[in-house]
Structure formats: structure tokens, C-alpha cells
Design a protein around this motif. Sequence first.
Motif, PDB file in Angstrom:
ATOM      1  N   ILE A  89      16.958   4.024  -7.349  1.00 50.55           N
ATOM      2  CA  ILE A  89      16.938   3.543  -5.972  1.00 50.55           C
ATOM      3  C   ILE A  89      17.717   4.490  -5.068  1.00 50.55           C
ATOM      4  CG2 ILE A  89      18.769   1.852  -6.490  1.00 50.55           C
ATOM      5  CD1 ILE A  89      17.175   0.270  -4.160  1.00 50.55           C
ATOM      6  N   GLY A  90      18.864   4.948  -5.549  1.00 49.68           N
ATOM      7  CA  GLY A  90      19.717   5.791  -4.709  1.00 49.68           C
ATOM      8  C   GLY A  90      19.008   7.038  -4.222  1.00 49.68           C
ATOM      9  N   ALA A  91      18.462   7.828  -5.139  1.00 52.06           N
ATOM     10  CA  ALA A  91      17.837   9.093  -4.762  1.00 52.06           C
ATOM     11  C   ALA A  91      16.613   8.849  -3.883  1.00 52.06           C
ATOM     12  CB  ALA A  91      17.444   9.883  -6.006  1.00 52.06           C
ATOM     13  N   SER A  92      15.764   7.921  -4.279  1.00 53.86           N
ATOM     14  CA  SER A  92      14.538   7.678  -3.507  1.00 53.86           C
ATOM     15  C   SER A  92      14.867   7.273  -2.085  1.00 53.86           C
ATOM     16  CB  SER A  92      13.691   6.567  -4.135  1.00 53.86           C
ATOM     17  OG  SER A  92      13.556   6.760  -5.495  1.00 53.86           O
ATOM     18  N   GLU A  93      15.791   6.317  -1.958  1.00 54.53           N
ATOM     19  CA  GLU A  93      16.084   5.816  -0.631  1.00 54.53           C
ATOM     20  C   GLU A  93      16.671   6.921   0.236  1.00 54.53           C
ATOM     21  OE1 GLU A  93      19.229   3.150  -0.069  1.00 54.53           O
ATOM     22  OE2 GLU A  93      18.305   2.152   1.631  1.00 54.53           O
ATOM     23  N   TYR A  94      17.588   7.672  -0.355  1.00 55.52           N
ATOM     24  CA  TYR A  94      18.248   8.730   0.397  1.00 55.52           C
ATOM     25  C   TYR A  94      17.251   9.795   0.856  1.00 55.52           C
ATOM     26  CZ  TYR A  94      21.735  12.258   1.577  1.00 55.52           C
ATOM     27  OH  TYR A  94      22.496  13.184   2.235  1.00 55.52           O
ATOM     28  N   LEU A  95      16.296  10.113  -0.042  1.00 54.53           N
ATOM     29  CA  LEU A  95      15.345  11.168   0.293  1.00 54.53           C
ATOM     30  C   LEU A  95      14.159  10.620   1.085  1.00 54.53           C
ATOM     31  CD1 LEU A  95      15.460  13.082  -3.106  1.00 54.53           C
ATOM     32  CD2 LEU A  95      16.621  13.681  -0.982  1.00 54.53           C
ATOM     33  N   GLY A  96      14.196   9.332   1.400  1.00 50.87           N
ATOM     34  CA  GLY A  96      13.176   8.758   2.273  1.00 50.87           C
ATOM     35  C   GLY A  96      11.887   8.361   1.574  1.00 50.87           C
ATOM     36  N   ILE A  97      11.945   8.113   0.259  1.00 48.62           N
ATOM     37  CA  ILE A  97      10.749   7.684  -0.468  1.00 48.62           C
ATOM     38  C   ILE A  97      10.839   6.177  -0.668  1.00 48.62           C
ATOM     39  CG2 ILE A  97       9.269   8.100  -2.472  1.00 48.62           C
ATOM     40  CD1 ILE A  97       9.989  10.603  -0.884  1.00 48.62           C
ATOM     41  N   ARG A  98       9.814   5.475  -0.198  1.00 45.83           N
ATOM     42  CA  ARG A  98       9.890   4.021  -0.291  1.00 45.83           C
ATOM     43  C   ARG A  98       9.142   3.547  -1.529  1.00 45.83           C
ATOM     44  NH1 ARG A  98       8.099  -0.203   3.882  1.00 45.83           N
ATOM     45  NH2 ARG A  98       6.330   1.189   3.954  1.00 45.83           N
ATOM     46  N   THR A  99       9.838   3.462  -2.644  1.00 41.74           N
ATOM     47  CA  THR A  99       9.180   3.074  -3.886  1.00 41.74           C
ATOM     48  C   THR A  99       9.170   1.545  -4.004  1.00 41.74           C
ATOM     49  OG1 THR A  99      11.271   3.129  -5.055  1.00 41.74           O
ATOM     50  CG2 THR A  99       9.962   5.146  -5.074  1.00 41.74           C
ATOM     51  N   LEU A 100       8.545   1.074  -5.063  1.00 39.49           N
ATOM     52  CA  LEU A 100       8.512  -0.367  -5.327  1.00 39.49           C
ATOM     53  C   LEU A 100       9.920  -0.929  -5.442  1.00 39.49           C
ATOM     54  CD1 LEU A 100       5.696  -0.985  -7.932  1.00 39.49           C
ATOM     55  CD2 LEU A 100       6.017  -2.166  -5.771  1.00 39.49           C
ATOM     56  N   THR A 101      10.800  -0.174  -6.113  1.00 39.03           N
ATOM     57  CA  THR A 101      12.161  -0.670  -6.307  1.00 39.03           C
ATOM     58  C   THR A 101      12.881  -0.825  -4.976  1.00 39.03           C
ATOM     59  OG1 THR A 101      12.140   0.591  -8.320  1.00 39.03           O
ATOM     60  CG2 THR A 101      14.237  -0.310  -7.655  1.00 39.03           C
ATOM     61  N   PRO A 133       0.826  -1.220   0.000  1.00 35.57           N
ATOM     62  CA  PRO A 133       0.000   0.000   0.000  1.00 35.57           C
ATOM     63  C   PRO A 133       0.854   1.262   0.000  1.00 35.57           C
ATOM     64  CG  PRO A 133      -0.844  -1.583   1.586  1.00 35.57           C
ATOM     65  CD  PRO A 133       0.457  -2.148   1.072  1.00 35.57           C
ATOM     66  N   ALA A 134       1.835   1.323   0.899  1.00 36.71           N
ATOM     67  CA  ALA A 134       2.669   2.519   0.960  1.00 36.71           C
ATOM     68  C   ALA A 134       3.550   2.638  -0.277  1.00 36.71           C
ATOM     69  CB  ALA A 134       3.538   2.484   2.212  1.00 36.71           C
ATOM     70  N   ALA A 135       4.115   1.503  -0.714  1.00 35.66           N
ATOM     71  CA  ALA A 135       5.031   1.554  -1.861  1.00 35.66           C
ATOM     72  C   ALA A 135       4.291   1.988  -3.123  1.00 35.66           C
ATOM     73  CB  ALA A 135       5.683   0.188  -2.069  1.00 35.66           C
ATOM     74  N   LEU A 136       3.084   1.450  -3.318  1.00 34.60           N
ATOM     75  CA  LEU A 136       2.330   1.819  -4.518  1.00 34.60           C
ATOM     76  C   LEU A 136       1.934   3.291  -4.463  1.00 34.60           C
ATOM     77  CD1 LEU A 136       0.092  -1.348  -5.027  1.00 34.60           C
ATOM     78  CD2 LEU A 136       1.955  -0.555  -6.496  1.00 34.60           C
ATOM     79  N   ARG A 137       1.544   3.744  -3.285  1.00 35.13           N
ATOM     80  CA  ARG A 137       1.151   5.148  -3.164  1.00 35.13           C
ATOM     81  C   ARG A 137       2.346   6.057  -3.438  1.00 35.13           C
ATOM     82  NH1 ARG A 137       0.541   6.238   2.478  1.00 35.13           N
ATOM     83  NH2 ARG A 137       2.740   6.794   2.204  1.00 35.13           N
ATOM     84  N   ASP A 138       3.472   5.788  -2.766  1.00 36.08           N
ATOM     85  CA  ASP A 138       4.660   6.624  -2.971  1.00 36.08           C
ATOM     86  C   ASP A 138       5.115   6.595  -4.421  1.00 36.08           C
ATOM     87  OD1 ASP A 138       4.662   7.284  -0.356  1.00 36.08           O
ATOM     88  OD2 ASP A 138       6.701   6.609   0.080  1.00 36.08           O
ATOM     89  N   THR A 139       5.125   5.382  -5.009  1.00 36.79           N
ATOM     90  CA  THR A 139       5.568   5.256  -6.387  1.00 36.79           C
ATOM     91  C   THR A 139       4.659   6.046  -7.319  1.00 36.79           C
ATOM     92  OG1 THR A 139       6.319   3.038  -5.843  1.00 36.79           O
ATOM     93  CG2 THR A 139       6.235   3.599  -8.161  1.00 36.79           C
ATOM     94  N   ALA A 140       3.341   5.914  -7.103  1.00 33.70           N
ATOM     95  CA  ALA A 140       2.394   6.606  -7.977  1.00 33.70           C
ATOM     96  C   ALA A 140       2.553   8.111  -7.872  1.00 33.70           C
ATOM     97  CB  ALA A 140       0.963   6.197  -7.628  1.00 33.70           C
ATOM     98  N   LEU A 141       2.645   8.615  -6.643  1.00 33.54           N
ATOM     99  CA  LEU A 141       2.784  10.062  -6.459  1.00 33.54           C
ATOM    100  C   LEU A 141       4.076  10.567  -7.092  1.00 33.54           C
ATOM    101  CD1 LEU A 141       1.534  10.511  -2.781  1.00 33.54           C
ATOM    102  CD2 LEU A 141       0.391  11.211  -4.890  1.00 33.54           C
ATOM    103  N   LEU A 142       5.144   9.800  -6.891  1.00 35.26           N
ATOM    104  CA  LEU A 142       6.431  10.205  -7.448  1.00 35.26           C
ATOM    105  C   LEU A 142       6.362  10.230  -8.978  1.00 35.26           C
ATOM    106  CD1 LEU A 142       9.385  10.841  -6.532  1.00 35.26           C
ATOM    107  CD2 LEU A 142       9.902   8.454  -6.985  1.00 35.26           C
ATOM    108  N   LEU A 143       5.756   9.187  -9.560  1.00 30.92           N
ATOM    109  CA  LEU A 143       5.670   9.103 -11.020  1.00 30.92           C
ATOM    110  C   LEU A 143       4.843  10.247 -11.593  1.00 30.92           C
ATOM    111  CD1 LEU A 143       5.164   5.320 -11.827  1.00 30.92           C
ATOM    112  CD2 LEU A 143       7.186   6.737 -12.168  1.00 30.92           C
ATOM    113  N   VAL A 144       3.689  10.498 -10.972  1.00 36.74           N
ATOM    114  CA  VAL A 144       2.823  11.566 -11.485  1.00 36.74           C
ATOM    115  C   VAL A 144       3.548  12.905 -11.376  1.00 36.74           C
ATOM    116  CG1 VAL A 144       0.703  12.847 -11.028  1.00 36.74           C
ATOM    117  CG2 VAL A 144       0.673  10.351 -11.033  1.00 36.74           C
ATOM    118  N   GLY A 145       4.161  13.143 -10.225  1.00 35.78           N
ATOM    119  CA  GLY A 145       4.842  14.414 -10.016  1.00 35.78           C
ATOM    120  C   GLY A 145       5.984  14.613 -10.997  1.00 35.78           C
TER     121      GLY A 145
END
Lengths: 341, 523
Positions: B188-200, B25-37
Motif C-alpha cells: 500500500i505504501g509504495a503504490s499510494e505514494y507513487l500515485g497508483i490506485r490499486t485494489l488494496t 474499473p480503474a483499480a482493476l486496471r491499475d492492479t492488473a498492469l502493475l502485477l503483469v509488469g
Amino acid sequence: MINLRVLAASAAVLSLTLSFVSEAAANGEVNVYTYRETKLIQPLFDAFSKDTGIKVNVVSASSGLEQRMKAEGANSPADVLLTVDIGRIDEAVQAGVTQPIKSEVVEKVVPAQYRDPDGQWAGISMRARVIYASKDRVKQDKITYEELADPKWKGKICIRSGQHIYNNALFAAYAAKHGEAKAEEWLRGVKANLAQKPSGGDREAARDVAAGKCDIGIGNTYYWALMMNNDPEKKPWAEATRVILPTFEGGGTHVNLSGVLLAKHAPNKANGIKLIEWLVSEQAQQMYADQNYEYPVRAGVAINSTIAGYGKLGPDPLPIAKIAANRKAAASLVDKVGFDN
Amino acid sequence: MISIVSLALQPAGDVWHDLINYVLPAALRDTALLLVGVGALTLLIGAGTAWVMSRHDFPGRGMLLWLMPLPLAIPTYLAAYVYADLFEPLGLVHRTLAIWLPLGDALGLLPNLRSLPGAIFVIGLVLYPYVYLAARATFQVQSAEFAEAATTLGAGRWTIFWRVSLPMARPALAVGVALVALETLNDIGASEYLGIRTLTVSIFTTWLNRGSLAGAAQLACLMLAIVAGLIAMERYGRRNASIAFSAESPHVRQRTPLSGARAWIAFAVCVLPVLIGFVVPLSYLAHQALGRGLLTNFDPLLWRHTFHSFAFAALATLMALMLALATTIAHRFRPDPLRYLVMSIAQTGYALPGLVIALGLLTPVLAVDNAMSVVAAWIGRSSPGLILVGSGMAVVIAYTIRFLAVPVGMIKAGFDSIPRDYDESARTVGAGQAVMLRQIYLPLLRPAMLGAVIVMFVDCLKELPATLLLRPLNVETLSTSIYQFASRGNFEDGALAALLIVAASIGPVAWLTKFSDVPSGPA
């Protein structure tokens, strides 16, 4: 206009060039797969080569090396695998890509706690997971890991992702000691105390404390020493904090281990064992301590003065295998309590 | 692919209970928001600047022409480190502002980069060139007739942009945004560092912390399914839009000269993304490299790393370009479901994280290597060792699979903008496929091909996870050498290697953009 024939010709030339890049497996060499960055261990390898005349070839990666060894099978050039945490040691043993290190030297020098009873791996160095506490705002000198869930720290803790291997090992140790239910409760408490969403790395934890975002950051021992001694720009971050060696309630600071394993199909097995024995020699252990700011596993080797300044380390006596066995449970708990959300 | 699916077919243990309940749930939400943005931001910047650049002439355009694509040379994770450093409470921005403006507590209102908006900002500003390059390739060969007809009907410049050019550029924009989305998904690097938990990020933790490679592969397949769904939706959305223009010759529209305030605005619009996406990170890295004495204590090994980076990237780019031409040309001459399928499969590599591809490749590549050893032993020769992995060919294969979507997508979009009428006219005069290829397709596809080459080459230079896992003993590339520092929490010490990646990219980018700029048409 792009000509297809020119493309094909260049491709052929380039692939020929690449084939010169290839490795050799002659006598007098040893091949190392490592999770430890080459920049850090190269000085050790250079010293080893100078001592023994054996050339060290290296591949370093951040994950997947045991999978690579598994796929390479009997043709694998790997002799030695170096890991930087308990989890990867466990993965390699589980993947069946190792063989026992039969060495009296290793058995004599490395304390039993830091090697596998079956000889599948041996520890080389340790780092502790500790607290970078604000010099101004934290008066306590002693903190337990259990206490991190105490509401008095509400909004005051900074930490990197709960799924990072360093935190994973700490949480696994907690679960091994207190059981999963207690660990879950504790993680919820820590989560409630966070000043911000888990992000950044260990050095950011110190920076966030220095910037006043939080009062305590969780980090490894050597990051603080590196900031203090090797990086003038980041020295203020370390200077704003002091390192507290936390313990579990029953005593013992959580340490992670970097370890060495002998490859199952090692083509240069004798040289591999030579390298392993050399890595636990006094000279190498001293280099580890001074250049990497880690705790040597060998008794009688002086630890670096910066690290010594943290106080006397009493490593948690919990067997490494127990921590490794709780890794998955810890990962699962982190998600269950939404630690990173 | 097959080996990833076969990895996925193994039992994953009980990880799915957790994944479904707590992770997805969290990963899909974060991934979707990140992709749309990120998608919206890159579309805005990429299409906007491409339009300004391809339809207008203004002072500074020549310089911008080769500056615009350069943010591509900055790996997303480096941009994340740099901007997080700059915007931290102790960082340069806060310190500078505190000196010049008596804002006091208001400084606390400055954006926190380690957040979702921060990630969108950082990732969007280094990835917009994907959209820009694809859009510009189309905008500048778009037939002038439509615009002229629209002008005759009284349409203004904006109306033409919104009603004519933009819809016609849709396939290219879709390709650009798709590449951005896939690249974002892969990060993966940027997302993880910035605290975004994406699917990857979840794929990695499933594998590393839960010890479930099978579970990770299953997550990767889920991601693949989502990507396939997105691509299908995009196709469905434009099912009725016939893109290729009329049989009239697509004489290139003249670029409108701008002067005064308009020229300044055009310049500002284009230069701002370059500043944020390229100049700032570059300057910060240069500052770090100088400050740390990396130049005075230059490590000669870096030249070797540069050579390896260059060789791997160049070889993979050539291989991918040839494969892309082969599949798209085959589809053009005889569109049938099978060829369409081949072309679609060729594009899936981009949807998989580099490490998943590398893991998937290990088995088949090493099976070939091991088979060669067996054959060698059988014919009485000594074992040649692991040829594909030992020579670095495994890295090249990984790059080719991983980035093949770039040339396939861009060249396909290029083909889509060549009217089918051309084919028929050519056949009428008895031209064979070879002649059509040489005299019609390749010249018209040039901008698309060059765009693809730039993007692919630079992508390869930046690639990290597959390179780390598959490279031979004693071989480092520039990006693996940066990684050595970054994983130690000292990415600044890798600043010089980062600058070399940029430098290695500037050459080809400058050279290729020069050739891809279609001269302004006759008045």
C-alpha cells in the motif's frame, strides 16, 4: 539439517520471552491509544509524568484503533484515545467506544466550537490546509478554495491523493458549504487544473513547486514549518514557496482538528481525565505549538513564530460534526470525478 | 478468514454503486498492469540470475551468493521514497547529470518515478529475490541427466536453459512469481505514494473515508477470489506437466567455470539488480543516517525495537515452518482433496492486506482473551488482562497467517521436485514415514526450507499494518518506528531503523545462503 524438536523448543523459549513484553495496568498509570506518532507526543507525555507521577503507556497506529477497542470490550486497557483528524474522531464516537469527558477544566478552556456538545471528544490542536505558492510565479496574496477550480490555474496545481484524510476533510467541508452538486463541479475544475496525477505527500507538493512542476501545492501548515526549521536538506523547498492561507468565499480557512476521547471502559478513568486536562493546559498547549507547529485550541497561548508568519488564521466556523457528516460524500465525489486517475 | 467473511456479510450500505461505477474499473486496471509488469520484471531478473548463479562459476560469485537475496530486506515503500527522492527534478540524479552533461531540457525526459512504470521498476527490483530464491533452489538440485542427455543430442547451453531447465523449474518459478504478485497486491505504501490506485488502496479508502468496514471486507474477498482464480489458472496450465524427475539419483550438475568477458557479463547481470534493489537504497539511507547525526545521537531505544522485531519475526517463522511442514507432509503421504484444501487455505493469508488480516483477527483473538478473563473471574482469580494481545502473541499469529504461504509454497515446490519413485523405493525396503521424512525428505527439502525461512523472517521484519494495530502497549518494532517518521513526511529520520532492519536480515540471510548452496557436483 533442521531438527523439528529444536524448532519446537526455540518456539517455546521465544514465546516465554515475549510474554515479558506485556503491559501493566497498575495504579499510577494511564494507557493511551493514539493515531498521533509517539515520537511527537512522547515529550508531552514525559512532561505529564514528571508533573503528576503518572506513567503513560502508549500504542500508536495509523488506523483501526477504534475497532481494536471495540473488540477488546470491557477488558480494554485503553483509557484515552488521541486522533489526528476529524474522521477518526467521528469513527470512534460512531463505534461507541467512548464516554463523555466530564471535566469543568475542558469545558472552560476549549472553545465550544472545538468540542462535542455531548462531551464525547475535545480538540487539542489545529492545523490548516493551505497553499504553498511559488514565490516567483504566483503574485496573488489571497486565494479562495473556490478559485482553485478557476481555469487560470490550468496545469499549475499539485496535490496528494484526493482520498487522503486531509483532502477528504477539505472536500467534505466544501460539500457541507456548497452542497454535493457544486462540490462535484468544483472538484472537476480542480482536477482539470492539476499539473500531474495526485501522488506523493504534502512535502512533495512544496518540492514540486520548487522544481517548477507546478505553481501551487496544497499542504498542511506544519509540513512547511518543519521543512523550514527542522530539515536543512528540505529548507530550499520551503524557501521557494510562501504559505497563503486560503479562505472559502464567505471567509474562513479549513482546519482539521486533533482530538482526545475518553475510553468507554477506561480502567484508569481518573488518570485519563487528568491527562486530558493536562493536554489542554497552557504548558502542554505551548509545547504543541512550538514542537509540532500547530495552532493551539486554548485561547491566549502564543502560536509559533513561523506559523504566525503565514498571517492571521481565521478558522472556518463550520461545525466539525458537519464536516464529519460529509466525509463519505466527499470520498464518493473524488472517485466519481476520477480525481486520482 | 471466517471473521473477514463475516465482516463482509454485514450490509455495506450503498458503497457498491460507487465502487462498481467509479472505483473498480480503474483499480482493476491499475492492479492488473502493475502485477503483469512486476511479474515479468521479477521473472526476468529472478530466473536469469538464478540460472547464472546456479550453473556457473565466476569471480565474485561467492559474494553475490549472499548479496542477491538482500533487496528483500528493503521494504517496498522505503524503496519508493528513496527512488522518488533520487529522480525528482531537484533530486540527486538530475543535479549530478546537470553538472556532468550539458543536457539542458533533455533532463525533463528522465523517467518520472511517480508513475506506473516507476512503480513497476521500484517494486520489481526489491521483490525479484522471491523468484531468485525459489528458482535457485530448483536449478541447483535439478537432475543432471536431462541436461546431459540434451547435450548428447547436440543441444547448446541456451537450448538446455529454454527447453529443459526452465520448464522443469516451472513450479518453483510459479511459486516465486506468485509470492511477488501477492506481495505487490498487498503493497500500500509504495503504490499510494507513487500515485497508483490499486485494489488494496481502494480497500483502505472504502474503510477509512466511506466508513464501510463491511464494504472493505467485501473488496478483500473479491481480491481473494481473483487470487484464487490466478492460482487455479496456473495449476490448470501445468496440469499435464509431471515435474518430478526420474528415479535416477539427481546428482548435481557441475557448475561451468567462466572466464574473461563471459565472467564479466555473468557478474554484471547478477550485480546490477543488487545495486539497484539494495546498494542504492542502502547507501541513500546510510547517507541520510550519517548526515542527520542519527549515529552520533544514537537512540538506545532502537535496540529494544530491534529485539521486538527479531522476537516477533523469529517466533512467527518457526510457527509457520512447522505448520507448513505438517500440511505439506500430510499431503505428500496421503494426497486427498481435504488435505489439499487445508494446504490451499494455508496459502490464502498472503493474498490479504496485513491490515485486513489484523482486523479479521481482532474479533477471534480478543474473544479468546476475553474468555480467559471470564474463566479467571469464575475460578476466583483476578483478571489476567488480555493475554494474547498483551503479550504480543497476536502479532505473531498475524504474521504466521499472513506469511504462511511462503513456507507452504516453497516446501510444496520442493516436494514436487522429489520423485514419487523415491517414496515407492523406500516403502519397498520397508521404510516407515518417519524414516522417509528424516532420511529423504528433510535433506532434499533443505534448500527450499532455508529459502522459506529467509523470506518469511525478512517479511516479518518488514511487516507494518498488522504490527501497528496488534502490538501491546509500549512495544515498538523497527518498522513501526520507521513509520512514525514516514507518516510525518520525514522518512529519512527513520533511516537508522531501516538500516537495522537490513542489518538484522543480513545475518540470517548470509548464514542461510551459505548452507543452502549445494556444492558443485563431481566432474
